[in-house]
Design a protein around this motif. Structure first.
Motif, mmCIF file in Angstrom:
data_model
loop_
_atom_site.group_PDB
_atom_site.id
_atom_site.type_symbol
_atom_site.label_atom_id
_atom_site.label_comp_id
_atom_site.label_asym_id
_atom_site.label_seq_id
_atom_site.Cartn_x
_atom_site.Cartn_y
_atom_site.Cartn_z
ATOM 1 N N LEU A 158 -10.541 -12.088 -7.095
ATOM 2 C CA LEU A 158 -9.484 -12.518 -6.191
ATOM 3 C C LEU A 158 -9.936 -13.849 -5.613
ATOM 4 O O LEU A 158 -10.971 -13.903 -4.926
ATOM 5 N N LEU A 159 -9.210 -14.909 -5.896
ATOM 6 C CA LEU A 159 -9.595 -16.258 -5.477
ATOM 7 C C LEU A 159 -8.737 -16.684 -4.290
ATOM 8 O O LEU A 159 -7.513 -16.838 -4.415
ATOM 9 N N PHE A 160 -9.368 -16.890 -3.138
ATOM 10 C CA PHE A 160 -8.658 -17.235 -1.913
ATOM 11 C C PHE A 160 -8.824 -18.718 -1.610
ATOM 12 O O PHE A 160 -9.947 -19.235 -1.564
ATOM 13 N N GLY A 161 -7.684 -19.412 -1.427
ATOM 14 C CA GLY A 161 -7.749 -20.824 -1.107
ATOM 15 C C GLY A 161 -6.503 -21.564 -1.532
ATOM 16 O O GLY A 161 -5.439 -20.965 -1.757
ATOM 17 N N ILE A 186 -4.822 -15.926 -4.234
ATOM 18 C CA ILE A 186 -4.144 -15.657 -2.964
ATOM 19 C C ILE A 186 -4.194 -16.949 -2.169
ATOM 20 O O ILE A 186 -5.267 -17.391 -1.735
ATOM 21 N N HIS A 187 -3.044 -17.575 -2.009
ATOM 22 C CA HIS A 187 -2.998 -18.904 -1.390
ATOM 23 C C HIS A 187 -3.354 -18.857 0.090
ATOM 24 O O HIS A 187 -2.938 -17.955 0.827
ATOM 25 N N ALA A 192 -12.828 -19.403 -2.316
ATOM 26 C CA ALA A 192 -12.863 -20.527 -3.258
ATOM 27 C C ALA A 192 -13.024 -21.873 -2.572
ATOM 28 O O ALA A 192 -13.412 -22.854 -3.211
ATOM 29 N N MET A 193 -12.743 -21.951 -1.273
ATOM 30 C CA MET A 193 -12.822 -23.230 -0.562
ATOM 31 C C MET A 193 -14.196 -23.443 0.073
ATOM 32 O O MET A 193 -14.454 -24.511 0.637
#
Length: 351
Positions: A38-41, A64-65, A11-12
Motif C-alpha cells: 500500500l503506497l501512501f503519498g 492511497i493518495h 512513499a513520501m
C-alpha cells in the motif's frame, strides 16, 4: 496482490521520496513476489515511479493518495495533529485497521514514533517501545542494539523489557536460538554502573527460563567484536554510541581514500587492495544494515534511513516482512511471560 505480508509504505518519506521508496519496494518484491504494498503519498508522483518499474510490480501495489506529508524538521507534537492527513499517519493507520501487516517509513523518526505509539499502543507488559537496529561486527552476525534514542531515561524494568524484545528480534532476524545479551556499561565488573543497570543485570541473571544467554556487561569498544548478539542500553547512551560508530566508519573511509590518493605508489597499492577496500565499503555501508525497528508496539513499524537508496529501502522492507512472517509480536508477548515476578525481582536485586 500477493499472498504474503502486506506492507504499508510512506512513499513520501526520506530525502528522495517516491524515487527511492517505490524503487526499494520493487527491489524487495522481485526477491519475494508474495509481497504486496500500500503506497501512501502523491498519486501522480507514485504512478510515475511505478511506470519505471513495470506493470508486474505495479499489480502488487495499491496507491492511497495523500496531499500532505511530514517534513524532517517537524516536531512530533505538530505531526500528531496532522496524522490523519499525512502519508506517514495514513500508513500507520492501515496497520491499526489490519489493512497492512507492517509499515515502513524513511521519514521523521520522532514523528513516526509518536504517531505509531498513539495509534498502535504498546504490547501488554511493555512500558515503552524501543528503537532497535543492527550494526556490523567482526563475527558471523550483526549485533542488535537498543534503545537508540526513543527513551533518554530508563529504569531497570525498561532495560529488562528491552533485553527481552532485543533477544526475540535477534532470534527472528538473525536465526539465533539463544542470543547472547549484554548491558552497555562503563566496565564489565559487576560493581560498576548505575543502580538501574545493576538491578537490570540481577533480574536478567535470575531469569533462567528466558530464551537468551545473559552475559553481564559490555563496554563500548567491545560491541563490534562479534561475541555479542544483543546490546541493551538507554536511548541517550545508545544514540550517542550509534552516532559515534557511524562517524568512525565515515572517518575510516575518508582516511583510507586520502591515504590512497597521496602518491603514485599509494594509487598502485589501492589497485592491489581493491577487493579488500570493496569489502570494507560494503561492510560499513549503512544501506546494507538498514531498517531500524520500533519494538514493543502492537504492530510492526520499521524506520529506514532518510538518506537510504533503493537497496537500503529494500532491506528495511525485508526486515518488516520477516518480522511479520516470524510473528515477532507473539514471540515478545510469550517471552515476557518468563520475566520474573516483582517478588523475584526484589530478591534478585538485593543479592
Amino acid at each position: 496482490m500477493g499472498s504474503g505480508p502486506r506492507i504499508a509504505i510512506d512513499a513520501m518519506g526520506g530525502d528522495s521520496g517516491p524515487a527511492v521508496t517505490v524503487a526499494g519496494a520493487a527491489r524487495a518484491w522481485r526477491r519475494r513476489k508474495d509481497l504486496s504494498f500500500l503506497l501512501f503519498g502523491d498519486q501522480a508522483l507514485i504512478e510515475a515511479e511505478l511506470k519505471r518499474e513495470g506493470s508486474d510490480f505495479a499489480s502488487a501495489c495499491r496507491i492511497i493518495h495523500s496531499d500532505d506529508q511530514i517534513s524532517g524538521e517537524e516536531r512530533p507534537s505538530q505531526a500528531l495533529r496532522r496524522s490523519k492527513t499525512t502519508s506517514m499517519g495514513q500508513a500507520i493507520a492501515a496497520v491499526k485497521a489490519k489493512e497492512a501487516d507492517a509499515v515502513v517509513s524513511a521519514g521523521n523518526t520522532g514523528a513516526l514514533m509518536a504517531m505509531a505509539k498513539l495509534a498502535l499502543r504498546t504490547l501488554p507488559g511493555i512500558d515503552r517501545p524501543a528503537l532497535a537496529a543492527m550494526m556490523p561486527t567482526l563475527g558471523d552476525n550483526d549485533v542488535v542494539m537498543l534503545d537508540l534514542g526513543a527513551n533518554t531515561e530508563c529504569d531497570a524494568n525498561n532495560l529488562v523489557q528491552f533485553a527481552v524484545m532485543g533477544a526475540a528480534y535477534s532470534r527472528v532476524v538473525l536465526d539465533l536460538p539463544e542470543p547472547r545479551v549484554r548491558l552497555l556499561n562503563i566496565g564489565t565488573e559487576a560493581v560498576k554502573g548505575t543502580d538501574e543497570l545493576k538491578e537490570a543485570a540481577a533480574i536478567l541473571s535470575a531469569a533462567d527460563s528466558l530464551r537468551m544467554r545473559f552475559d553481564g556487561f559490555t563496554e563500548g569498544d567491545k560491541m563490534s567484536r562479534g561475541d555479542i548478539d544483543v546490546v541493551v542500553t538507554d536511548g541517550f547512551s545508545g544514540n550517542i554510541a550509534l552516532k559515534t560508530m557511524e562517524g568512525t566508519a565515515r572517518f575510516v573511509g575518508d582516511l583510507i581514500r586520502r591515504a590512497f590518493a597521496n602518491s603514485i605508489r599509494s594509487k598502485v597499492g589501492f589497485l592491489i587492495s581493491r577487493p579488500a577496500t570493496r569489502l570494507l565499503r560494503s561492510t560499513l555501508d549503512p544501506n546494507n544494515h538498514n531498517g531500524g525497528v520500533f519494538l514493543g508496539l502492537n504492530g510492526v513499524v520499521v524506520k529506514s534511513h532518510g538518506s537510504a537508496n533503493d537497496v537500503g529501502m529494500a532491506n528495511a522492507i525485508r526486515v518488516a516482512a520477516r518480522m511479520v512472517r516470524q510473528e515477532i509480536l507473539e514471540r515478545i508477548e510469550e517471552d515476557l511471560g518468563h520475566v520474573p515476578s516483582r517478588q523475584t525481582k526484589r530478591a534478585a536485586a538485593a543479592q
